[in-house]
Each structure stands twice: as C-alpha cells, then as structure tokens.
Design a protein around this motif. Structure first.
Motif, PDB file in Angstrom:
ATOM      1  N   GLU A   1       0.832  -1.202   0.000  1.00  0.00           N
ATOM      2  CA  GLU A   1       0.000   0.000   0.000  1.00  0.00           C
ATOM      3  C   GLU A   1       0.871   1.258   0.000  1.00  0.00           C
ATOM      4  O   GLU A   1       0.550   2.245  -0.653  1.00  0.00           O
ATOM      5  CB  GLU A   1      -0.925   0.033   1.224  1.00  0.00           C
ATOM      6  CG  GLU A   1      -1.815  -1.171   1.374  1.00  0.00           C
ATOM      7  CD  GLU A   1      -1.182  -2.295   2.207  1.00  0.00           C
ATOM      8  OE1 GLU A   1      -1.909  -3.240   2.540  1.00  0.00           O
ATOM      9  OE2 GLU A   1       0.023  -2.230   2.526  1.00  0.00           O
TER      10      GLU A   1
ATOM     11  N   ALA B   1      -5.040   3.351   3.201  1.00  0.00           N
ATOM     12  CA  ALA B   1      -4.953   2.236   2.248  1.00  0.00           C
ATOM     13  C   ALA B   1      -4.905   0.899   2.975  1.00  0.00           C
ATOM     14  O   ALA B   1      -5.533  -0.071   2.539  1.00  0.00           O
ATOM     15  CB  ALA B   1      -3.733   2.409   1.346  1.00  0.00           C
ATOM     16  N   ARG B   2      -4.172   0.844   4.064  1.00  0.00           N
ATOM     17  CA  ARG B   2      -4.063  -0.408   4.824  1.00  0.00           C
ATOM     18  C   ARG B   2      -5.374  -0.780   5.497  1.00  0.00           C
ATOM     19  O   ARG B   2      -5.619  -1.947   5.780  1.00  0.00           O
ATOM     20  CB  ARG B   2      -2.960  -0.294   5.867  1.00  0.00           C
ATOM     21  CG  ARG B   2      -1.596  -0.185   5.178  1.00  0.00           C
ATOM     22  CD  ARG B   2      -0.512  -0.471   6.089  1.00  0.00           C
ATOM     23  NE  ARG B   2      -0.649  -1.870   6.487  1.00  0.00           N
ATOM     24  CZ  ARG B   2       0.316  -2.630   6.911  1.00  0.00           C
ATOM     25  NH1 ARG B   2       1.500  -2.152   7.021  1.00  0.00           N
ATOM     26  NH2 ARG B   2       0.114  -3.866   7.270  1.00  0.00           N
TER      27      ARG B   2
END
Length: 148
Positions: free
Chosen positions: A80, A111-112
């Motif tokens: 990510e 994103a994670r």
C-alpha cells in the motif's frame, strides 16, 4: 528500551520520556519523520503505529514499546505504501516536501484499512496535516489515485 521499527527490533538508549520523533531522528538517523510544531498539531511527525497514523513529536517513546512502528522510510516495503508513494509522484503532490512524509504515512494508513474512502473521508483523515505550500489539491488527487 526496545522498539520495533520498520521490521527490526532496535535498542534505544534515549530517555524513555524523549518523544518518539526525536528518537527516530536523533538516535536512529531516520530523518524522514519531521518535526514541524513539536505539539502534534501539524502532522509532519506521523508514523504508522500498529497500522494507524500516529503523531509522534510529543508522545514519549516508552508509550510505543511493544508496538509495530513503520516510519516513512519503511513505508515503501508495504504494498500500500509503494502505491501511495507512486501516486504522490504521479500527481506531483509535494512542493517543498516538508509535510509530505506525514501525508504519505496518513494515506498509507487509509490504504491499509482496506476501505475506499470518498473525498470527504480522505479530507477528514488528512485534517491533522498542514501543508503551507498549497499542495492540497494534488495531495487529494494522489490520495484518491492510491485509494481507488
């Protein structure tokens, strides 16, 4: 005290009350973590801590013992993080670059988390991060690219 930073256990000699950002920069040489305000109000000092963006310039290093810390230097090892960094480059999302590390860390945390946030959710997540150069539109474009 031992801290787990970028996948490695690192023995820290600093006083446990020293803020983590200073330990990262001064003792470990990880200069990507910036100190802007020293009051956790500008976001330049962000690091991933157990996957979440955390401001580190006034919180004692001892608070982070036993937690997984990823600095901006370690973000590229995360799929990510690499995607976020590539989007920041593609969108020219840095001007002076001082705030960029904290912003990259914050977008990597989003994103994670695995969600696909809309623009308002991205703005809210980036609210603790100040950019005095006016790169906000490019930062938002980079975040949207990386999170889509």
């Amino acid at each position: 005290m031992t801290l787990r930073i970028n996948g490695e256990d690192r023995r820290i000699n600093s006083d446990p009350d020293t803020p983590l950002a200073y330990v990262l920069r001064d003792e470990l040489g990880l200069k990507g973590t910036r100190i802007g305000c020293g009051l956790e109000q500008c976001g330049a000092c962000a690091a991933l801590v157990d996957g979440e963006a955390v401001l580190t310039c006034s919180t004692p290093a001892a608070v982070f013992e036993g937690r997984e810390i990823v600095t901006v230097e370690g973000v590229s090892a995360l799929p990510e993080g690499r995607r976020v960094q590539d989007a920041f480059v593609a969108q020219a999302a840095a001007q002076c670059g001082y705030c960029t590390a904290g912003l990259v860390v914050a977008v990597t945390a989003l994103a994670r988390a695995g969600a696909a946030p809309d623009r308002e959710a991205i703005k809210q997540a980036l609210a603790p991060h100040l950019c005095r150069c006016g790169s906000h539109p490019r930062v938002l474009a980079a975040a949207e690219e990386a999170l889509s």
